[in-house]
Write an enzyme that holds these catalytic residues in place. Structure first.
Site, PDB file in Angstrom:
ATOM      1  N   SER A  74       0.795  -1.236   0.000  1.00  0.00           N
ATOM      2  CA  SER A  74       0.000   0.000   0.000  1.00  0.00           C
ATOM      3  C   SER A  74       0.825   1.282   0.000  1.00  0.00           C
ATOM      4  O   SER A  74       0.271   2.353  -0.271  1.00  0.00           O
ATOM      5  CB  SER A  74      -0.937   0.016   1.204  1.00  0.00           C
ATOM      6  OG  SER A  74      -2.116  -0.670   0.888  1.00  0.00           O
ATOM      7  N   LYS A  77       0.503   3.298  -3.071  1.00  0.00           N
ATOM      8  CA  LYS A  77      -0.705   4.087  -3.364  1.00  0.00           C
ATOM      9  C   LYS A  77      -0.408   5.584  -3.367  1.00  0.00           C
ATOM     10  O   LYS A  77      -0.977   6.333  -4.164  1.00  0.00           O
ATOM     11  CB  LYS A  77      -1.799   3.788  -2.322  1.00  0.00           C
ATOM     12  CG  LYS A  77      -2.372   2.378  -2.434  1.00  0.00           C
ATOM     13  CD  LYS A  77      -3.274   2.060  -1.236  1.00  0.00           C
ATOM     14  CE  LYS A  77      -3.889   0.674  -1.350  1.00  0.00           C
ATOM     15  NZ  LYS A  77      -4.502   0.216  -0.097  1.00  0.00           N
ATOM     16  N   TYR A 199      -2.796  -2.459 -10.336  1.00  0.00           N
ATOM     17  CA  TYR A 199      -2.760  -2.314  -8.875  1.00  0.00           C
ATOM     18  C   TYR A 199      -1.910  -3.431  -8.235  1.00  0.00           C
ATOM     19  O   TYR A 199      -1.059  -3.174  -7.374  1.00  0.00           O
ATOM     20  CB  TYR A 199      -4.194  -2.302  -8.322  1.00  0.00           C
ATOM     21  CG  TYR A 199      -4.229  -2.333  -6.816  1.00  0.00           C
ATOM     22  CD1 TYR A 199      -3.875  -1.215  -6.069  1.00  0.00           C
ATOM     23  CD2 TYR A 199      -4.591  -3.505  -6.134  1.00  0.00           C
ATOM     24  CE1 TYR A 199      -3.883  -1.253  -4.680  1.00  0.00           C
ATOM     25  CE2 TYR A 199      -4.600  -3.544  -4.754  1.00  0.00           C
ATOM     26  CZ  TYR A 199      -4.243  -2.421  -4.034  1.00  0.00           C
ATOM     27  OH  TYR A 199      -4.238  -2.472  -2.659  1.00  0.00           O
ATOM     28  N   TYR A 251      -4.031   3.832   7.256  1.00  0.00           N
ATOM     29  CA  TYR A 251      -5.231   3.008   7.438  1.00  0.00           C
ATOM     30  C   TYR A 251      -6.175   3.709   8.416  1.00  0.00           C
ATOM     31  O   TYR A 251      -6.217   4.935   8.475  1.00  0.00           O
ATOM     32  CB  TYR A 251      -4.884   1.589   7.914  1.00  0.00           C
ATOM     33  CG  TYR A 251      -3.923   0.860   7.009  1.00  0.00           C
ATOM     34  CD1 TYR A 251      -4.270   0.541   5.694  1.00  0.00           C
ATOM     35  CD2 TYR A 251      -2.669   0.460   7.462  1.00  0.00           C
ATOM     36  CE1 TYR A 251      -3.382  -0.145   4.868  1.00  0.00           C
ATOM     37  CE2 TYR A 251      -1.790  -0.233   6.638  1.00  0.00           C
ATOM     38  CZ  TYR A 251      -2.149  -0.525   5.345  1.00  0.00           C
ATOM     39  OH  TYR A 251      -1.289  -1.198   4.536  1.00  0.00           O
ATOM     40  N   VAL A 269       1.220  -3.433   4.035  1.00  0.00           N
ATOM     41  CA  VAL A 269       1.142  -4.672   4.828  1.00  0.00           C
ATOM     42  C   VAL A 269       2.424  -5.508   4.838  1.00  0.00           C
ATOM     43  O   VAL A 269       2.522  -6.456   5.612  1.00  0.00           O
ATOM     44  CB  VAL A 269      -0.017  -5.603   4.374  1.00  0.00           C
ATOM     45  CG1 VAL A 269      -1.357  -5.080   4.801  1.00  0.00           C
ATOM     46  CG2 VAL A 269       0.034  -5.877   2.902  1.00  0.00           C
TER      47      VAL A 269
HETATM   48  N1  GLU Z   1      -1.851  -6.024  -1.975  1.00  0.00           N
HETATM   49  C1  GLU Z   1      -2.560  -5.665  -0.802  1.00  0.00           C
HETATM   50  C2  GLU Z   1      -4.049  -5.646  -1.035  1.00  0.00           C
HETATM   51  O1  GLU Z   1      -4.544  -4.872  -1.790  1.00  0.00           O
HETATM   52  C3  GLU Z   1      -2.038  -4.375  -0.261  1.00  0.00           C
HETATM   53  C4  GLU Z   1      -2.656  -4.073   1.024  1.00  0.00           C
HETATM   54  C5  GLU Z   1      -1.898  -3.114   1.879  1.00  0.00           C
HETATM   55  O2  GLU Z   1      -0.675  -2.982   1.854  1.00  0.00           O
HETATM   56  O3  GLU Z   1      -2.605  -2.465   2.639  1.00  0.00           O
HETATM   57  O4  GLU Z   1      -4.764  -6.411  -0.470  1.00  0.00           O
END
Ligand code: GLU
Length: 332
Positions: A74, A77, A199, A251, A269
């Site tokens: 994430s 992002k 993504y 988050y 994550v």
């Molecule tokens: N690849 C993960 C998902 O989209 C990334 C989640 C994350 O790092 O929060 O589920």
């Protein structure tokens, strides 16, 4: 770099000592658990722990395991959002993805009840929409473009972790479900499979804590990599990105983070966190044990200590931070 004065050397030494101290004080912290939703993340070394600080003067300070590669997940992002702002423009991005904290988990299937848009680009629904926009703009070359810009920000060629990417693609049914809902509401207009594929790829870009600190320093330095002098991101896009990182990057812990640590940041994550002290520093931590909200336990603790010790909180009232950090940068 200009020659170092004795005073600068002392300050640099002090920063290294602070980093070392934060690192050793958290080393024994074994709280939390490594992410297990794909086997590759479950295999991460749970005790790995690295901290890196890159200055806008081009210096790097490190402690611990800063050369272990991990996938951005994430954390990507934030940088993908920055790229979309530049390529599509602020208004077009805002028409498709909001900038409000959601207070929900990263993979929640929740949309703004009034606009039907994803709440923000730091939750999966928003990030998949951003990936869809980049795919609409750049088509088959979207991933290469993204990798190129991320690499320019890091100052070295980054790469895709193919195994993690394949696993993400094989298991990402929830993200595909989110993409179909986005297609139904009009937030996504192209092929859902292309949006989620991009993504999954962006999540699977591999970097080290050192790379991540340098990527953060590029944002802190208004989009220009301080070490190479090359522009990786558009200045106006950086401003908007940092604002959303500040309010939505951690988050459903984002409010607490802004309160305690007080700098724009994004976590992932796999255990990485990048934080930006505007016009000053990029900070990265890597430690894969996560808390219940998906943030690195040691990362949260280390950032809190660094913010306190160095006075980095946006609303710090001691003046220590700005005085300390500007000494570092002026003499870099
Ligand atoms: N690849 C993960 C998902 O989209 C990334 C989640 C994350 O790092 O929060 O589920």
């Amino acid at each position: 770099m200009a020659s170092e004065t004795l005073e600068t050397k002392a300050t640099l030494h002090e920063l290294d000592a602070v980093l070392e101290n934060v690192h050793s004080s958290q080393r024994a912290n074994r709280d939390g658990a490594v992410a297990t939703y794909i086997p590759e993340l479950a295999r991460a070394e749970p005790d790995a722990f690295g901290l890196a600080i890159a200055t806008v003067g081009g210096r790097i300070h490190t402690a611990g395991d800063v050369e272990i590669p991990f996938t951005l997940q994430s954390v990507s992002k934030a940088f993908a959002f920055c790229l979309a702002l530049e390529l599509a423009g602020r208004d077009k991005v805002l028409a498709r993805v909001g900038v409000e904290p959601s207070g929900d988990a990263f993979n929640a299937i929740v949309f703004d009840p009034v606009t039907n848009r994803p709440f923000n680009p730091m939750v999966n629904a928003g990030a998949i929409t951003i990936a869809g926009m980049l795919d609409e703009i750049a088509g088959d070359s979207a991933f290469d473009l993204m990798l190129d810009r991320f690499s320019q920000a890091a100052g070295r060629r980054l790469s895709l972790d193919e195994t993690v990417y394949r696993s993400e693609a094989e298991t990402g049914h929830r993200n595909r479900g989110i993409a179909h809902l986005l297609r139904a509401s009009g937030a996504l207009t192209g092929r859902t499979e292309d949006a989620v594929d991009l993504y999954f790829r962006q999540c699977s870009i591999s970097a080290t804590a050192t790379d991540l600190a340098r990527m953060g320093a590029t944002l802190a330095n208004m989009g220009e990599n301080p070490s190479t002098g090359r522009t990786a991101f558009d200045l106006g896009a950086v401003r908007n990105t940092l604002a959303v990182m500040f309010t939505c990057g951690m988050y459903d812990y984002a409010g607490h983070w802004a309160y305690d640590v007080g700098i724009p940041a994004k976590s992932g994550v796999s255990g990485g966190i990048v934080g930006i002290v505007n016009r000053q520093l990029g900070i990265a931590s890597y430690s894969p044990r996560l808390d219940a909200k998906g943030n690195s336990v040691r990362g949260i603790a280390a950032f809190g200590m660094l913010s306190d010790e160095l006075g980095l909180h946006a609303f710090d009232c001691t003046n220590r931070g700005s005085a300390f950090v500007s000494t570092l940068i002026d003499d870099a």
